[in-house]
Design a protein around this motif. Structure first.
Motif, PDB file in Angstrom:
ATOM      1  N   MET A   1       0.830  -1.203   0.000  1.00  0.00           N
ATOM      2  CA  MET A   1       0.000   0.000   0.000  1.00  0.00           C
ATOM      3  C   MET A   1       0.869   1.259   0.000  1.00  0.00           C
ATOM      4  O   MET A   1       0.575   2.228  -0.709  1.00  0.00           O
ATOM      5  N   LEU A   2       1.941   1.239   0.794  1.00  0.00           N
ATOM      6  CA  LEU A   2       2.819   2.409   0.850  1.00  0.00           C
ATOM      7  C   LEU A   2       3.583   2.587  -0.457  1.00  0.00           C
ATOM      8  O   LEU A   2       3.779   3.721  -0.910  1.00  0.00           O
ATOM      9  N   ARG A   3       3.995   1.503  -1.077  1.00  0.00           N
ATOM     10  CA  ARG A   3       4.685   1.621  -2.361  1.00  0.00           C
ATOM     11  C   ARG A   3       3.754   2.209  -3.416  1.00  0.00           C
ATOM     12  O   ARG A   3       4.197   2.964  -4.290  1.00  0.00           O
ATOM     13  N   SER A   4       2.478   1.883  -3.351  1.00  0.00           N
ATOM     14  CA  SER A   4       1.510   2.493  -4.260  1.00  0.00           C
ATOM     15  C   SER A   4       1.399   3.986  -3.993  1.00  0.00           C
ATOM     16  O   SER A   4       1.406   4.805  -4.922  1.00  0.00           O
ATOM     17  N   ALA A   5       1.305   4.361  -2.713  1.00  0.00           N
ATOM     18  CA  ALA A   5       1.176   5.772  -2.356  1.00  0.00           C
ATOM     19  C   ALA A   5       2.360   6.574  -2.863  1.00  0.00           C
ATOM     20  O   ALA A   5       2.214   7.731  -3.290  1.00  0.00           O
ATOM     21  N   CYS A  50       1.274  15.778  -1.142  1.00  0.00           N
ATOM     22  CA  CYS A  50       0.927  14.828  -0.092  1.00  0.00           C
ATOM     23  C   CYS A  50      -0.536  14.399  -0.205  1.00  0.00           C
ATOM     24  O   CYS A  50      -0.881  13.248   0.084  1.00  0.00           O
ATOM     25  N   GLY A  51      -1.407  15.322  -0.622  1.00  0.00           N
ATOM     26  CA  GLY A  51      -2.801  14.956  -0.849  1.00  0.00           C
ATOM     27  C   GLY A  51      -2.929  13.905  -1.940  1.00  0.00           C
ATOM     28  O   GLY A  51      -3.746  12.980  -1.837  1.00  0.00           O
ATOM     29  N   ALA A  52      -2.129  14.033  -2.999  1.00  0.00           N
ATOM     30  CA  ALA A  52      -2.146  13.031  -4.065  1.00  0.00           C
ATOM     31  C   ALA A  52      -1.696  11.671  -3.532  1.00  0.00           C
ATOM     32  O   ALA A  52      -2.268  10.628  -3.874  1.00  0.00           O
ATOM     33  N   ALA A  53      -0.664  11.650  -2.681  1.00  0.00           N
ATOM     34  CA  ALA A  53      -0.203  10.401  -2.079  1.00  0.00           C
ATOM     35  C   ALA A  53      -1.277   9.817  -1.169  1.00  0.00           C
ATOM     36  O   ALA A  53      -1.472   8.588  -1.118  1.00  0.00           O
ATOM     37  N   LEU A  54      -2.002  10.681  -0.456  1.00  0.00           N
ATOM     38  CA  LEU A  54      -3.052  10.220   0.441  1.00  0.00           C
ATOM     39  C   LEU A  54      -4.171   9.543  -0.337  1.00  0.00           C
ATOM     40  O   LEU A  54      -4.651   8.465   0.052  1.00  0.00           O
ATOM     41  N   PHE A  55      -4.605  10.156  -1.441  1.00  0.00           N
ATOM     42  CA  PHE A  55      -5.658   9.518  -2.230  1.00  0.00           C
ATOM     43  C   PHE A  55      -5.180   8.176  -2.779  1.00  0.00           C
ATOM     44  O   PHE A  55      -5.944   7.195  -2.816  1.00  0.00           O
ATOM     45  N   THR A  56      -3.923   8.101  -3.202  1.00  0.00           N
ATOM     46  CA  THR A  56      -3.389   6.842  -3.721  1.00  0.00           C
ATOM     47  C   THR A  56      -3.385   5.777  -2.636  1.00  0.00           C
ATOM     48  O   THR A  56      -3.732   4.616  -2.889  1.00  0.00           O
ATOM     49  N   LEU A  57      -2.998   6.153  -1.426  1.00  0.00           N
ATOM     50  CA  LEU A  57      -3.010   5.216  -0.305  1.00  0.00           C
ATOM     51  C   LEU A  57      -4.422   4.737  -0.028  1.00  0.00           C
ATOM     52  O   LEU A  57      -4.666   3.527   0.138  1.00  0.00           O
ATOM     53  N   ASP A  80       2.380  19.169  10.469  1.00  0.00           N
ATOM     54  CA  ASP A  80       2.922  18.310   9.423  1.00  0.00           C
ATOM     55  C   ASP A  80       2.279  16.930   9.405  1.00  0.00           C
ATOM     56  O   ASP A  80       2.478  16.174   8.440  1.00  0.00           O
ATOM     57  N   LEU A  81       1.522  16.581  10.449  1.00  0.00           N
ATOM     58  CA  LEU A  81       0.734  15.347  10.427  1.00  0.00           C
ATOM     59  C   LEU A  81      -0.553  15.653   9.656  1.00  0.00           C
ATOM     60  O   LEU A  81      -1.470  16.275  10.174  1.00  0.00           O
ATOM     61  N   LEU A  82      -0.596  15.240   8.408  1.00  0.00           N
ATOM     62  CA  LEU A  82      -1.679  15.648   7.511  1.00  0.00           C
ATOM     63  C   LEU A  82      -2.886  14.721   7.580  1.00  0.00           C
ATOM     64  O   LEU A  82      -4.012  15.161   7.335  1.00  0.00           O
ATOM     65  N   ALA A  83      -2.665  13.451   7.876  1.00  0.00           N
ATOM     66  CA  ALA A  83      -3.800  12.514   7.866  1.00  0.00           C
ATOM     67  C   ALA A  83      -3.416  11.229   8.584  1.00  0.00           C
ATOM     68  O   ALA A  83      -2.241  10.872   8.685  1.00  0.00           O
ATOM     69  N   VAL A  84      -4.437  10.550   9.073  1.00  0.00           N
ATOM     70  CA  VAL A  84      -4.305   9.188   9.587  1.00  0.00           C
ATOM     71  C   VAL A  84      -5.328   8.341   8.853  1.00  0.00           C
ATOM     72  O   VAL A  84      -6.509   8.691   8.785  1.00  0.00           O
ATOM     73  N   VAL A  85      -4.874   7.228   8.282  1.00  0.00           N
ATOM     74  CA  VAL A  85      -5.758   6.320   7.545  1.00  0.00           C
ATOM     75  C   VAL A  85      -5.819   5.007   8.306  1.00  0.00           C
ATOM     76  O   VAL A  85      -4.783   4.388   8.588  1.00  0.00           O
ATOM     77  N   ARG A  86      -7.045   4.575   8.627  1.00  0.00           N
ATOM     78  CA  ARG A  86      -7.246   3.351   9.399  1.00  0.00           C
ATOM     79  C   ARG A  86      -7.985   2.336   8.536  1.00  0.00           C
ATOM     80  O   ARG A  86      -9.187   2.500   8.289  1.00  0.00           O
ATOM     81  N   PRO A  87      -7.301   1.288   8.069  1.00  0.00           N
ATOM     82  CA  PRO A  87      -8.004   0.241   7.321  1.00  0.00           C
ATOM     83  C   PRO A  87      -8.960  -0.509   8.251  1.00  0.00           C
ATOM     84  O   PRO A  87      -8.532  -1.085   9.250  1.00  0.00           O
ATOM     85  N   LEU A  88     -10.237  -0.472   7.914  1.00  0.00           N
ATOM     86  CA  LEU A  88     -11.254  -1.100   8.758  1.00  0.00           C
ATOM     87  C   LEU A  88     -11.751  -2.399   8.127  1.00  0.00           C
ATOM     88  O   LEU A  88     -11.109  -2.970   7.270  1.00  0.00           O
TER      89      LEU A  88
END
Length: 307
Positions: A1-5, A50-57, A80-88
């Protein structure tokens, strides 16, 4: 997932993101060490990237069958902490999102001239819908506005080239040797002219309809804060992946949004209701190689394990 982001686009391919994996989710941080002090002094495009990376993630997580619950700007103490993504919990992936996920490794910033192939009329509607899904806006640009924008782009580009510090920063990050892991290598621009002035010709001239022109689209936000820029970056990547999945290529027309005076004029051109964040060319291009990415370990903050 991170490599995709990490395959998301970024200003001059600086890849200005950092990730931390915790027991409850994945944190996305801006990397202030990778800000471009001349080209992007207030970090606007860093946040867009970073927003583009977030959508990719988010897209990669969804395609694996999980819901990417996302909290934007979760800490006032740490901007600088822009987002937290929690896979549910497991879920059936949406086929539309799965198509976007398949486009992640195929997306390129195509800096070469596009082919004179007509673009379907429905494309603009599709891209506008993609923008709105991420709480951004794609304002309409009529023929007269495009001509005014062509002239604005030309003036802004000349302003950039007149600044020795800008030129030095541009040279530092573009047309590099093939061994680099960040920046734009020379092979990514092979086949394109040495400067960006040729982009302006694709806006056309009054009465010139001899060939189909690339689609020119803007992505904007109703405010211009850090959160708005983060959302616009997510909209940008949804638009880019939507275009890629439709067989289209994209590239950036940067001077009107990077030069402050030009961006203010661009906003007036749009009626002052929208802050322009991105200007894109969309069309059919020739194949080209991908630009390199840093090793995963270079963008990982110390992993924290919950107690």
């Amino acid at each position: 997932m991170l490599r995709s982001a990490m395959l998301a686009p970024s200003i001059h391919n600086t890849q200005p993101w950092l990730f931390r994996c915790t027991g409850s989710g994945i944190e996305l941080h801006a990397d202030p060490r990778r800000i471009l002090p001349v080209t992007d002094p207030d970090g606007r495009e860093l946040v867009l990237s970073c927003g583009a990376a977030l959508f990719t993630l988010r897209t990669a997580i969804h395609a694996l069958g999980f819901h990417p619950a996302t909290t934007l700007m979760p800490s006032r103490a740490d901007p600088d902490l822009l987002a937290v993504v929690r896979p549910l919990a497991d879920r059936t992936p949406d086929p539309k999102v799965t198509r976007l996920a398949r486009a992640i490794p195929r997306r390129r910033t195509n800096r070469r001239p596009f082919l004179p192939t007509p673009i379907p009329r429905s494309t603009l509607t599709t891209l506008r819908h993609a923008t709105e899904l991420e709480h951004a806006w794609m304002p309409s640009l009529d023929a007269e506005q495009c001509l005014l924008l062509r002239d604005l782009t030309a003036r802004a580009h000349l302003d950039q080239l007149a600044d020795p510090a800008f030129v030095a920063e541009l040279v530092r990050w573009t047309r590099l040797g093939g061994h680099v892991r960040a920046g734009v290598p020379a092979y990514a621009t092979d086949g394109s002219p040495a400067d960006e002035s040729w982009l302006l010709e694709e806006f056309g001239t009054p009465g010139d309809r001899a060939r189909p022109l690339p689609l020119v689209v803007a992505i904007g936000s109703f405010s211009d804060g850090r959160l708005d820029r983060l959302q616009a970056g997510q909209a940008l990547q949804r638009v880019l992946l939507t275009a890629t999945s439709a067989g289209l290529d994209t590239s950036f027309i940067s001077p009107p949004v990077r030069v402050p005076s030009a961006r203010a004029e661009f906003r007036r051109l749009l009626g002052c209701g929208v802050w322009p964040q991105v200007l894109l060319r969309v069309g059919y291009g020739s194949p080209l190689p991908w630009t390199p990415r840093r090793p995963l370990e270079d963008v990982l903050l110390d992993t924290l394990v919950s107690a």
